[in-house]
Design an enzyme around this catalytic site. Structure first.
Site, mmCIF file in Angstrom:
data_model
loop_
_atom_site.group_PDB
_atom_site.id
_atom_site.type_symbol
_atom_site.label_atom_id
_atom_site.label_comp_id
_atom_site.label_asym_id
_atom_site.label_seq_id
_atom_site.Cartn_x
_atom_site.Cartn_y
_atom_site.Cartn_z
ATOM 1 N N HIS A 1 5.960 -22.847 7.966
ATOM 2 C CA HIS A 1 7.841 -23.316 7.894
ATOM 3 C C HIS A 1 8.510 -24.024 8.717
ATOM 4 O O HIS A 1 9.720 -24.061 8.522
ATOM 5 C CB HIS A 1 8.263 -21.307 8.212
ATOM 6 C CG HIS A 1 8.337 -21.267 9.419
ATOM 7 N ND1 HIS A 1 6.989 -20.149 10.051
ATOM 8 C CD2 HIS A 1 9.356 -21.593 10.398
ATOM 9 C CE1 HIS A 1 7.951 -20.042 11.658
ATOM 10 N NE2 HIS A 1 8.528 -20.060 11.760
ATOM 11 N N ARG B 1 0.802 -1.241 -0.293
ATOM 12 C CA ARG B 1 -0.338 0.289 -0.081
ATOM 13 C C ARG B 1 0.752 1.283 -0.024
ATOM 14 O O ARG B 1 0.127 2.522 -0.511
ATOM 15 C CB ARG B 1 -0.674 0.309 1.455
ATOM 16 C CG ARG B 1 -2.221 -0.615 1.066
ATOM 17 C CD ARG B 1 -2.740 -0.804 2.529
ATOM 18 N NE ARG B 1 -4.049 -1.534 2.585
ATOM 19 C CZ ARG B 1 -5.358 -1.508 2.040
ATOM 20 N NH1 ARG B 1 -5.279 -0.116 1.794
ATOM 21 N NH2 ARG B 1 -6.443 -2.621 2.140
ATOM 22 N N GLU C 1 9.258 -19.318 24.406
ATOM 23 C CA GLU C 1 9.650 -18.033 24.144
ATOM 24 C C GLU C 1 10.216 -16.567 25.134
ATOM 25 O O GLU C 1 9.183 -16.353 25.622
ATOM 26 C CB GLU C 1 9.109 -16.771 23.010
ATOM 27 C CG GLU C 1 9.383 -17.852 21.937
ATOM 28 C CD GLU C 1 8.391 -17.621 20.585
ATOM 29 O OE1 GLU C 1 9.413 -17.362 19.361
ATOM 30 O OE2 GLU C 1 7.222 -16.721 20.941
ATOM 31 N N LYS D 1 0.364 -19.606 7.689
ATOM 32 C CA LYS D 1 -0.125 -19.806 9.033
ATOM 33 C C LYS D 1 -1.215 -18.170 9.139
ATOM 34 O O LYS D 1 -0.383 -17.733 9.367
ATOM 35 C CB LYS D 1 -0.666 -20.200 9.239
ATOM 36 C CG LYS D 1 1.108 -20.104 10.096
ATOM 37 C CD LYS D 1 1.013 -19.591 11.366
ATOM 38 C CE LYS D 1 2.728 -18.543 12.190
ATOM 39 N NZ LYS D 1 2.341 -17.762 13.491
ATOM 40 N N HIS E 1 1.308 -24.778 14.282
ATOM 41 C CA HIS E 1 3.134 -25.255 13.642
ATOM 42 C C HIS E 1 3.075 -26.625 14.903
ATOM 43 O O HIS E 1 3.149 -27.538 14.428
ATOM 44 C CB HIS E 1 4.117 -23.951 14.640
ATOM 45 C CG HIS E 1 4.038 -22.963 14.036
ATOM 46 N ND1 HIS E 1 3.941 -22.988 12.286
ATOM 47 C CD2 HIS E 1 3.855 -21.240 13.924
ATOM 48 C CE1 HIS E 1 4.517 -21.908 12.278
ATOM 49 N NE2 HIS E 1 3.943 -20.333 12.997
#
Length: 455
Positions: free
Chosen positions: A164, A43, A202, A134, A226
């Site tokens: 991935h 954009r 994480e 995803k 995932h």
């Protein structure tokens, strides 16, 4: 091999951090020919020169380890188009031409349907492919509708629903370790395995992703795609080949075998929470609700945990625990296979007897096996640990993913029925959470997560 790639959402974080470095890695490895061309659509009111300068900056930042010639080759092969993916007239120049194009939708899932419609009305060249990130849709209903829409535009073989995780060397090593070692197959079942834990914890917090993350949360962002994909590789029956049909058929079998969670099961077998203010590795982290762009009224979770059971001959009686959280004390990204205790020990041995544990490190890559052996004292037992480091992959996950897209290898992409089955697994959880049957707990940033444990 398709030589034209069109990225819609080309000025976003996904392109900057992963797609551009993945393409540069492909070029450095000799997988992209001189005729490769990338059209970037976004954009922003940029011209191609501005986009190329931005792309060069991102490659320097995120792929500085790659040869400068490979980075420059990707920049030189790009051209920018200002386009609204919902407007066929502005999409048409991006995909114009006689040669097929791989249209990569690096966009929020909420606009997938409009983007696919825009591509269809703009006129994709024959033999083109559509790539979707995803999560595939926002819920089961939208996934079904998106599959229907895609079927009207391109054949299923030309749809790449990419994840991935499936291109990570360590995730693929799950298959290699399982299927290439005879010693594991006789014990790869519920008679010997008590629990399998699939974890992606994480230390990183929101990292400026509120525009996306606050609309999905940990369950949709990590578990629904995932971690369920990893579950499929861990639990599936050995496929005849690793071709796209055989491999994906076995993955769908796993998803269909997941026992549907009742409201009572969701209450006792799931957790959700979000992080409070705290500190991680010497840095202050604000509470999730105070992060820029977050709407506290959405009650978005940053931690999700689900226990599943599979109704199958192989896995009846084994618990599968899927867990992911942000802003936690340590990174823990692994698959943990916990074996049942031995049924009997010879008389006279003393010491704590720990069950065998097989760990697949997803990030960093690694493999370890916990065993028990004879200790230093007479008739004593002591733990032993066998470890191995994995050889580094030739390509990063997104490099492998893009190579499969351009070559038309769909084995590691997610088939339409597979995407729907994944949503069926988490739909009861989403429903119960939306009715607050499970409390939204809180945990300090830098902690091990919410205090309450699943029964």
């Amino acid at each position: 091999m398709i030589s034209r790639l069109a990225i819609f959402g080309a000025t976003g974080d996904l392109t900057a951090r992963y797609l551009l470095p993945g393409l540069a890695a492909l070029h450095a490895a000799g997988h992209l020919g001189d005729g490769f061309f990338m059209a970037g659509a976004g954009r922003e009111r940029w011209d191609s020169g501005e986009f190329q300068r931005w792309a060069a900056e991102q490659l320097d930042r995120h792929a500085g380890h790659l040869p400068a010639s490979a980075r420059q080759a990707i920049v030189s092969a790009s051209r920018y188009y200002q386009a609204d993916v919902t407007d066929p007239a502005s999409v048409a120049p991006v995909v114009a031409g006689d040669e097929p194009v791989a249209a990569y939708l690096a966009l929020p899932p909420a606009v997938f349907a409009a983007a696919v419609t825009g591509l269809h009305e703009a006129g994709l060249p024959p033999d083109s492919r559509i790539v979707l990130e995803k999560p595939f849709g926002e819920d089961l209903h939208s996934a079904i509708e998106l599959n229907r829409l895609l079927a009207e535009v391109v054949p299923e073989q030309a749809v790449f629903r990419v994840d991935h995780f499936l291109a990570m060397t360590t995730v693929q090593n799950l298959l290699g370790t399982r299927l290439a070692n005879r010693v594991l197959e006789p014990i790869w079942n519920s008679a010997h395995i008590e629990e399998i834990e699939i974890v992606w914890d994480e230390t990183v917090a929101l990292e400026g992703r509120a525009g996306y993350y606050d609309h999905v949360g940990a369950l949709k962002d990590m578990v629904q795609n995932h971690l369920l994909q990893v579950l499929c590789l861990v639990a599936m029956e050995p496929p005849i080949t690793l071709g796209e049909r055989d491999l994906r058929d076995r993955k769908v079998d796993v998803l269909r075998s997941v026992r549907r969670l009742t409201d009572d099961a969701v209450v006792h077998r799931t957790r959700r929470a979000r992080y409070l203010a705290g500190g991680i590795d010497g840095r202050d982290v604000p509470a999730y609700v105070d992060e820029p762009g977050v709407d506290p009224a959405r009650r978005t979770e940053t931690f999700a945990e689900v226990e599943l059971e599979l109704d199958s001959w192989r896995w009846s009686g084994t618990t599968f625990r899927l867990r992911s959280g942000k802003a936690l004390a340590r990174d823990r990204k692994q698959v943990v296979v916990r074996f049942r205790p031995v049924p009997h020990l010879p008389f006279g041995h003393s010491g704590d007897v720990l069950p065998n544990v097989l760990r697949f490190g997803l990030e960093p890559e690694g493999l370890s096996l916990d065993l028990m052996g004879t200790g230093r004292g007479a008739r004593t037992l002591a733990p032993l640990e066998l470890t191995a480091q994995m050889a580094p992959a030739e390509l990063p996950p997104y490099g492998r993913l893009l190579l499969d897209v351009l070559n038309g290898n769909a084995a590691l992409s997610i088939r339409g029925d597979e995407a729907e089955e994944s949503w069926r697994v988490v739909t009861p959880v989403l429903s119960a959470w939306s009715r607050d049957l499970v409390p939204l707990e809180e945990y300090p940033s830098g902690s091990d997560g919410p205090i309450r444990r699943l029964a």
